[in-house]
Design an enzyme around this catalytic site. Structure first.
Site, PDB file in Angstrom:
ATOM      1  N   ASP A 124      -1.825  -4.142   4.883  1.00 40.41           N
ATOM      2  CA  ASP A 124      -0.998  -4.202   6.088  1.00 40.41           C
ATOM      3  C   ASP A 124      -1.537  -5.314   6.978  1.00 40.41           C
ATOM      4  O   ASP A 124      -2.405  -5.118   7.825  1.00 40.41           O
ATOM      5  CB  ASP A 124      -1.009  -2.862   6.819  1.00 40.41           C
ATOM      6  N   ALA A 125      -1.029  -6.514   6.742  1.00 39.51           N
ATOM      7  CA  ALA A 125      -1.616  -7.728   7.308  1.00 39.51           C
ATOM      8  C   ALA A 125      -0.641  -8.484   8.203  1.00 39.51           C
ATOM      9  O   ALA A 125      -1.053  -9.336   8.989  1.00 39.51           O
ATOM     10  CB  ALA A 125      -2.082  -8.643   6.175  1.00 39.51           C
ATOM     11  N   LYS A 126       0.649  -8.220   8.078  1.00 37.42           N
ATOM     12  CA  LYS A 126       1.675  -8.886   8.884  1.00 37.42           C
ATOM     13  C   LYS A 126       1.494 -10.406   8.885  1.00 37.42           C
ATOM     14  O   LYS A 126       1.604 -11.034   9.931  1.00 37.42           O
ATOM     15  CB  LYS A 126       1.662  -8.347  10.328  1.00 37.42           C
ATOM     16  N   ARG A 127       1.232 -10.981   7.712  1.00 35.53           N
ATOM     17  CA  ARG A 127       1.055 -12.425   7.637  1.00 35.53           C
ATOM     18  C   ARG A 127       2.407 -13.142   7.572  1.00 35.53           C
ATOM     19  O   ARG A 127       3.458 -12.486   7.507  1.00 35.53           O
ATOM     20  CB  ARG A 127       0.196 -12.796   6.423  1.00 35.53           C
TER      21      ARG A 127
END
Lengths: 272, 272
Positions: B91-94
């Site tokens: 869960d990195a929202k890159r």
């Protein structure tokens, strides 16, 4: 760093150049690969040779993150050797719910000591404001980016004909001030920079896309400069990969100086 | 992991539970702080006790990143101990321009071996597609998030009355397929999940916001389930911080089991 300190640096150096640090193991000169920390060595030489002409450095976090924990050690070392009077930008495009953004802020503002971080706006206010709670630290919010994909959502117009990037600019102004909030505004569509400048007269813009991506520096200055310059223009590949040989840092210095000379002319023209 | 493998896992366990791993040094039981790697020890015990009931684990990257290079080492170790038949979500929202997204993909799919990564859509197609080029790896694209700030931009309607999150869903379907693209769809607005399901009948949704943020599991299943379940419902704090004492992992197990039992009922009801 405060806005006044940044503008003072711009005046002293007659430059609004940001050097993007995208250290790619596949592109750096081969003689560096024998070093214990090749990407740090690469960045260190680039910084030493360009610091006279740059008012900001922007490490692109992906290039470090791709190397795992060792890459994060390299990033910390790079951040630490950047001269303290030069503005530092963690180009990380982070942004998540409040308690999570707070931890990203901690990573870049406390665990490391960056002056600013790039943030994506999609998740709205509570994903951005945790970064604004740190004194003299900055959010650089994506508004209008310079890539092809910027046309997918950023320019969608609402019922009043307002494109999404203008909604981002307008709404986010209430979250911060020109003292802690900048915007990413791409250079590839010069005429749009004027439109953005009207919406946010005082804020600094971080402008990617000059050079490799086709934007023109004089157009950016014409449409985007304000009374405290208000611009940080980034160049990454054009500077750091000017040469792939042992002379890479000297070649980078030459490219940075070329841009600084052009910037001096524009600062003289509009603010002189 | 393929979609068929994921659905098979859901059927075997009668569960569509994703356990969010947000290991916060300030919240984990104090007896763990004496260990050499407290957040890894915390996650390991949680995983051991909940693996019977979970079909996915979602480490929240910020919680590891805030700890610097050592945090990244912990993250790698956590990823490695998750049983191989359980789906893993970074869960990195890159999300960044193409060459940069490619490196983020390398970080999470090659340097580490996550099955999927959460990606922010603001920069459009070329910021998303580099993640889709890895075989049996997934993008989980933010569409409608569960936080307050989701109302700032995601629901802005275009000239035809279409909210931004629907444009994201529609446009991005051409970039990937139900075999490699999921969407984040928050549970806090139950009626909207049905609207989203109409727009993307086949894709899996990762649903945050059940429990702590107020969403209802039965509403999510009613409006969101499809013929291959199509749902991964996440719970983080409600499970991992069910107890702050030495019994934290057993308490987490109990909470995970409660949710799994409720999920079994819903799977029987809609797919049985």
């Amino acid at each position: 760093m405060t806005r006044a300190e940044l503008f003072s640096q711009i005046q002293q150096k007659s430059s609004f150049l940001c050097v993007g640090l995208d250290p790619d193991l596949e592109k750096i000169p081969s003689h560096l690969k024998a070093e214990s920390d090749p990407i740090f060595s690469f960045c260190r030489e680039i910084i030493e040779q360009t610091a006279d002409f740059a008012v900001a450095y922007k490490p692109n976090i992906a290039f470090f993150e791709a190397l795992g924990p060792k890459g994060w050690e390299s990033l910390q070392k790079v951040q630490e050797i950047i001269p303290k009077d030069i503005f530092t930008i963690a180009d990380a495009k982070r942004g998540d719910i409040g308690n999570t953004s707070k931890l990203y802020a901690k990573a870049f503002f406390e665990t490391m000591d960056f002056d600013s971080i790039t943030v994506a706006p999609y998740m709205g206010k509570d994903s951005v404001t945790p970064f604004l709670e740190f004194e003299n630290k900055w959010v650089i919010l994506l508004a209008l980016t310079s890539n092809m994909g910027s046309l997918d959502f950023q320019v969608i117009e609402d019922k009043e004909g307002k494109p999404l990037f203008l909604s981002v600019l307008e709404k986010s102004q209430a979250w911060g001030s020109p003292e802690n909030l900048m915007f990413v505004v791409g250079a590839t569509r010069g005429e749009l920079i004027g439109e953005v400048r009207k919406a946010v007269p005082e804020h600094f813009f971080l402008v990617p896309g000059v050079g490799a991506q086709g934007g023109s520096l004089s157009e950016v200055a014409k449409y985007g400069m304000n009374s405290t310059c208000g611009l940080l223009v980034n160049s990454s590949r054009g500077i750091i990969y000017a040469s792939g040989e042992k002379d890479f840092a000297k070649a980078a210095r030459k490219e940075a100086e070329k841009l600084q000379i052009e910037m001096k002319g524009l600062l003289d023209l509009y603010l002189g």
